[in-house]
Structures are given as C-alpha cells and as structure tokens.
Design a protein around this motif. Structure first.
Motif, PDB file in Angstrom:
ATOM      1  N   GLU A  21       0.834  -1.205   0.000  1.00  0.00           N
ATOM      2  CA  GLU A  21       0.000   0.000   0.000  1.00  0.00           C
ATOM      3  C   GLU A  21       0.867   1.253   0.000  1.00  0.00           C
ATOM      4  N   GLU A  22       0.275   2.355  -0.457  1.00  0.00           N
ATOM      5  CA  GLU A  22       1.014   3.602  -0.532  1.00  0.00           C
ATOM      6  C   GLU A  22       1.271   4.169   0.867  1.00  0.00           C
ATOM      7  N   VAL A  23       2.433   4.777   1.044  1.00  0.00           N
ATOM      8  CA  VAL A  23       2.810   5.343   2.327  1.00  0.00           C
ATOM      9  C   VAL A  23       3.326   6.772   2.136  1.00  0.00           C
ATOM     10  N   THR A  24       3.382   7.490   3.259  1.00  0.00           N
ATOM     11  CA  THR A  24       4.059   8.785   3.292  1.00  0.00           C
ATOM     12  C   THR A  24       5.391   8.601   3.995  1.00  0.00           C
ATOM     13  N   LEU A  25       6.434   9.128   3.400  1.00  0.00           N
ATOM     14  CA  LEU A  25       7.783   9.009   3.955  1.00  0.00           C
ATOM     15  C   LEU A  25       8.228  10.376   4.469  1.00  0.00           C
ATOM     16  N   ILE A  26       8.612  10.448   5.748  1.00  0.00           N
ATOM     17  CA  ILE A  26       9.150  11.672   6.332  1.00  0.00           C
ATOM     18  C   ILE A  26      10.626  11.454   6.599  1.00  0.00           C
ATOM     19  N   CYS A  27      11.453  12.340   6.078  1.00  0.00           N
ATOM     20  CA  CYS A  27      12.904  12.239   6.260  1.00  0.00           C
ATOM     21  C   CYS A  27      13.373  13.327   7.230  1.00  0.00           C
ATOM     22  N   LYS A  28      13.816  12.905   8.414  1.00  0.00           N
ATOM     23  CA  LYS A  28      14.322  13.859   9.421  1.00  0.00           C
ATOM     24  C   LYS A  28      15.548  13.239  10.080  1.00  0.00           C
ATOM     25  N   ILE A  29      16.731  13.577   9.593  1.00  0.00           N
ATOM     26  CA  ILE A  29      17.929  12.880  10.054  1.00  0.00           C
ATOM     27  C   ILE A  29      18.931  13.812  10.742  1.00  0.00           C
ATOM     28  N   ASP A  30      18.517  15.048  11.095  1.00  0.00           N
ATOM     29  CA  ASP A  30      19.473  15.922  11.739  1.00  0.00           C
ATOM     30  C   ASP A  30      19.544  15.655  13.240  1.00  0.00           C
ATOM     31  N   ASN A  31      20.172  16.526  14.004  1.00  0.00           N
ATOM     32  CA  ASN A  31      20.611  16.221  15.355  1.00  0.00           C
ATOM     33  C   ASN A  31      19.506  16.327  16.407  1.00  0.00           C
ATOM     34  N   ILE A  32      19.887  16.044  17.661  1.00  0.00           N
ATOM     35  CA  ILE A  32      18.918  15.942  18.755  1.00  0.00           C
ATOM     36  C   ILE A  32      18.131  17.239  18.930  1.00  0.00           C
ATOM     37  N   GLY A  33      18.832  18.363  18.980  1.00  0.00           N
ATOM     38  CA  GLY A  33      18.141  19.642  19.162  1.00  0.00           C
ATOM     39  C   GLY A  33      17.143  19.920  18.059  1.00  0.00           C
ATOM     40  N   ASP A  34      17.534  19.594  16.817  1.00  0.00           N
ATOM     41  CA  ASP A  34      16.633  19.788  15.676  1.00  0.00           C
ATOM     42  C   ASP A  34      15.382  18.922  15.826  1.00  0.00           C
ATOM     43  N   TYR A  35      15.574  17.683  16.291  1.00  0.00           N
ATOM     44  CA  TYR A  35      14.419  16.795  16.472  1.00  0.00           C
ATOM     45  C   TYR A  35      13.472  17.328  17.545  1.00  0.00           C
ATOM     46  N   LEU A 118      23.504  17.338   1.261  1.00  0.00           N
ATOM     47  CA  LEU A 118      23.645  16.377   0.169  1.00  0.00           C
ATOM     48  C   LEU A 118      23.161  14.988   0.569  1.00  0.00           C
ATOM     49  N   LEU A 119      23.366  14.606   1.832  1.00  0.00           N
ATOM     50  CA  LEU A 119      22.928  13.284   2.277  1.00  0.00           C
ATOM     51  C   LEU A 119      21.406  13.162   2.216  1.00  0.00           C
ATOM     52  N   ILE A 120      20.715  14.219   2.630  1.00  0.00           N
ATOM     53  CA  ILE A 120      19.249  14.202   2.571  1.00  0.00           C
ATOM     54  C   ILE A 120      18.792  14.069   1.121  1.00  0.00           C
ATOM     55  N   ASP A 121      19.359  14.854   0.232  1.00  0.00           N
ATOM     56  CA  ASP A 121      18.975  14.762  -1.179  1.00  0.00           C
ATOM     57  C   ASP A 121      19.325  13.399  -1.761  1.00  0.00           C
ATOM     58  N   PHE A 122      20.431  12.813  -1.307  1.00  0.00           N
ATOM     59  CA  PHE A 122      20.806  11.476  -1.776  1.00  0.00           C
ATOM     60  C   PHE A 122      19.727  10.454  -1.428  1.00  0.00           C
ATOM     61  N   LEU A 123      19.160  10.563  -0.227  1.00  0.00           N
ATOM     62  CA  LEU A 123      18.141   9.606   0.211  1.00  0.00           C
ATOM     63  C   LEU A 123      16.796   9.839  -0.471  1.00  0.00           C
ATOM     64  N   VAL A 124      16.447  11.106  -0.692  1.00  0.00           N
ATOM     65  CA  VAL A 124      15.096  11.463  -1.108  1.00  0.00           C
ATOM     66  C   VAL A 124      14.916  11.516  -2.622  1.00  0.00           C
ATOM     67  N   LEU A 125      15.848  12.111  -3.318  1.00  0.00           N
ATOM     68  CA  LEU A 125      15.635  12.399  -4.733  1.00  0.00           C
ATOM     69  C   LEU A 125      15.577  11.171  -5.638  1.00  0.00           C
ATOM     70  N   PRO A 126      16.346  10.105  -5.394  1.00  0.00           N
ATOM     71  CA  PRO A 126      16.236   8.937  -6.277  1.00  0.00           C
ATOM     72  C   PRO A 126      14.954   8.132  -6.094  1.00  0.00           C
ATOM     73  N   LEU A 127      14.218   8.376  -4.998  1.00  0.00           N
ATOM     74  CA  LEU A 127      13.017   7.598  -4.713  1.00  0.00           C
ATOM     75  C   LEU A 127      11.869   8.032  -5.613  1.00  0.00           C
ATOM     76  N   LYS A 128      11.066   7.060  -6.006  1.00  0.00           N
ATOM     77  CA  LYS A 128       9.899   7.347  -6.823  1.00  0.00           C
ATOM     78  C   LYS A 128       8.727   7.712  -5.919  1.00  0.00           C
ATOM     79  N   ALA A 129       8.151   8.883  -6.137  1.00  0.00           N
ATOM     80  CA  ALA A 129       7.005   9.338  -5.359  1.00  0.00           C
ATOM     81  C   ALA A 129       6.212  10.340  -6.183  1.00  0.00           C
ATOM     82  N   LYS A 130       4.897  10.379  -5.957  1.00  0.00           N
ATOM     83  CA  LYS A 130       4.066  11.332  -6.695  1.00  0.00           C
ATOM     84  C   LYS A 130       4.384  12.767  -6.289  1.00  0.00           C
ATOM     85  N   PHE A 131       4.634  12.972  -4.991  1.00  0.00           N
ATOM     86  CA  PHE A 131       4.875  14.319  -4.482  1.00  0.00           C
ATOM     87  C   PHE A 131       6.076  14.318  -3.549  1.00  0.00           C
TER      88      PHE A 131
END
Length: 369
Positions: A21-35, A118-131
């Motif tokens: 089934e379709e899912v929503t992916l949230i990418c949040k990989i920065d540090n503790i304070g940011d989280y 660049l690491l965030i874009d590396f993870l997100v941009l190659p993935l296939k997603a409608k939005f």
C-alpha cells in the motif's frame, strides 16, 4: 560509472513495492536539538487531511532514538534508523539504505529540514514518489549550484516571503502550509514529574563544538559561585564525553552530583524538567529546558547560528542568554546585523563571555526564584 551501477541496483528493489500500500515518507535525520523542535508536528500528521490516513514511515537519526521510543513511537507505523557516520563514510551502507527505501510504495515524501544537505537529497531524490515537499531553505549545509539543481527535483517548494529565523517557527510555517491543522502546534516536551527534597539547579555542560564549550576554569567558577546557596542542589548533566569534566567539577565542589553519561535522553529530559533552574550552553540541553517549561533558564552562547536556536523569540520569557561582548552590545538594538553576521555560524570563543557578569545575573535570578 560506479555510482550509476549502485543507483540502478537500488532501483531494482522497487519490484518489492508493487503489491504494497502507498505510504508517506518523512525524512528527518538531523541532530537531537533539531528533532526536539520538530517532534510536536508528528502527533497530528498521520490523521491530518493532508496525509489521508496513509501509513507513515519516518527516516530518523539513531542519536535521538531513545526520545522517539519513549514519547513519539505511536505517531508513525515504522522507523528506518540511520547512523549518520556510516551514511556519510560507508558507500555500501548508504546504498543499502537506498535499496531498503525503494521497497516501499511511496506516495508522498516530506523533507522538513530547512538547511538540508547532500545526504538528505541522496536519500530522497532517487526515490519514486508522486509528491516531494521541502522548504526552500538556505545553502548553509549545501553546495549552492547543486542545491539549485536539486530544488527542481522536488514537486513542491515551500517558501516564506518573510524572514523566519527560529527553527521551530520554520517548522511551523512549513507544516501549516501542508495542512491548517498544524497551525495550533506548540513546542513542548513531556517528562516524568518527581518531587525533589531540594530545589535543583541542572547544569548541562555538553556541546558539539570547542568554540561553544566553556573552559574548565569558567565552568568551575560558575559552579563554585552558586553552590554556597544551600537551598539548591547542583547536578551536572551531559553525555559520556563530559563525564571527566563532571568528575572534576564534583571533586572541586562539595555537594555537586555528576550525572554525565549515566542517564538516557528521556531521563536527562526528566532531570531538566524537574529542575528549578537550568544552566546550559547553546545545545540540546537548552531545548530540553525550554520544552519542559523550566521557570529560569540561563544559556551561554557564542552566537552560533544566531536566532535559529538562541535567543528564543520574545514570547519565551524564562530564558536569559549570555553572549560575547561584541554580540551583547549589538543584539538588542541591531538584531538584523547580528543575524546577518552569525546566521551561518560563529567562531567567537564562548570563553570571551564576561562570566563574572553572567554569574551576577544568575545569582540575582536565584534570589528571586
């Protein structure tokens, strides 16, 4: 050539997503304070009109896993935990994660980090997603020409017409542009309340940069100046890296308790939340104190990323910040100059702060507590 081969192999794993089934992916990989300044938006996300009841998968930084597991794990269906050091330095780990992410049938990708890299874009941009949604953000952690090119691979760029320096408010602007339900989200941290026999002063001494870490001499001066008030118990907080500093402070100052390296992140938040007063450098300890509503918070800052994390906006009345003299003189009358000068970082040594004057203000605050 090798990169293209790895990406081709990673894309082959999409075959496993066809029957899911379709899912929503949230990418949040920065540090503790940011989280800490982001986590409040997770609670309402899954049931929002924007998400339309899709299951939510979070890509997270293992550094704040303890906080998520304690307070936020019911907000999403699945978490992919990343070790940022391995992601940056191990090519097989990096592409292994990409293969794993390609096994999900992704409808929407949410990338909320303002200063993405660049690491965030590396993870997100190659993935296939409608939005794919992201803030326009800044170029602090990116190569400008590459960021400009990568921006065009997101389907939706959220841009503010007005300057929003504070990190929580940046998150607020981003999410309420996805769905109005997020407009009422407030910054807070849950913690387990306990009753202390004495009023507690927690001193969070950890910092990720030498320019933002007070010297042993100044740390001891602060602790020695405030420990004579028998009304308060002083606890030194930090991670394993601060244990030896905490031991020195304990040995030099009778009655001081060293808890560095002994507590989990949720336990640290609880210690801070149950404190009458918190002293901290510009670090995750600051956000723990502000999120738990400690009545008096004193922060030592060298002006790093001014207004992004410190000082907090004016409605937060419980925070006093001590800056190096050059910033202290300008920040009240010329905040825009300070922001423009230090928004991308500060190399001013934190020990240039007038610690004697800071201690006088702290002692005055303690007497009025």
């Amino acid at each position: 050539m090798i990169k293209n081969v790895f990406i081709f192999v990673a894309n082959l794993f999409r075959i496993f997503s066809f029957l899911t089934e379709e899912v929503t992916l949230i990418c949040k990989i920065d540090n503790i304070g940011d989280y800490l300044l982001f986590r409040n938006f997770l609670e309402k996300f899954r049931d929002s009109d924007f998400n339309k009841n899709r299951k939510v998968i979070l890509i997270g930084n293992v550094a704040w896993k303890d906080i998520f597991e304690k307070y936020d794990k019911l907000s999403v269906e699945k978490v992919i935990w990343l070790n940022l050091s391995s992601l940056q330095n191990n090519i097989f780990y990096r592409y292994g994660i990409l293969c794993l992410l390609n096994t999900f049938r992704i409808h929407t990708i949410i990338q909320p980090t303002y200063s993405r890299n660049l690491l965030i874009d590396f993870l997100v941009l190659p993935l296939k997603a409608k939005f794919k949604y992201t803030p326009l953000g800044d170029e602090l952690n990116h190569i400008p020409a590459i960021k400009f090119k990568n921006d065009h691979q997101y389907t939706h760029i959220i841009k503010s017409e007005n300057l929003i320096p504070f990190e929580f408010d940046r998150n607020l602007f981003f999410f309420k542009n996805l769905d109005p339900v997020f407009s009422k989200v407030k910054f807070f941290l849950p913690f387990e309340k306990v009753t202390n026999s004495k009023k507690v002063i927690s001193f969070f001494i950890g910092s990720s940069s030498k320019n933002r870490q007070l010297s042993m001499e100044n740390l001891n001066y602060i602790v020695n100046s405030i420990r004579n008030d028998n009304e308060y118990q002083i606890k030194i907080l930090g991670g394993n890296a601060e244990f030896q500093i905490g031991e020195k402070l304990k040995n030099l100052n009778r009655g001081v308790e060293n808890l560095c390296g002994e507590l989990s992140l949720p336990e640290t938040i609880s210690e801070i939340g149950n404190s009458a007063v918190v002293l901290t450098m510009d670090s995750s300890g600051l956000h723990m104190a502000m999120g738990t509503g400690v009545s008096k918070v004193f922060c030592f800052s060298n002006g790093n990323h001014a207004f992004r994390f410190v000082p907090y906006p004016k409605q937060y009345k419980n925070l006093t910040v001590f800056f190096p003299p050059i910033i202290e003189l300008a920040i009240g009358k010329h905040p825009n100059i300070v922001y423009d000068s230090f928004r991308n970082g500060s190399l001013i040594p934190i020990d240039s702060i007038r610690i004697d004057l800071a201690v006088k203000r702290i002692l005055k605050g303690l007497r009025s507590e």
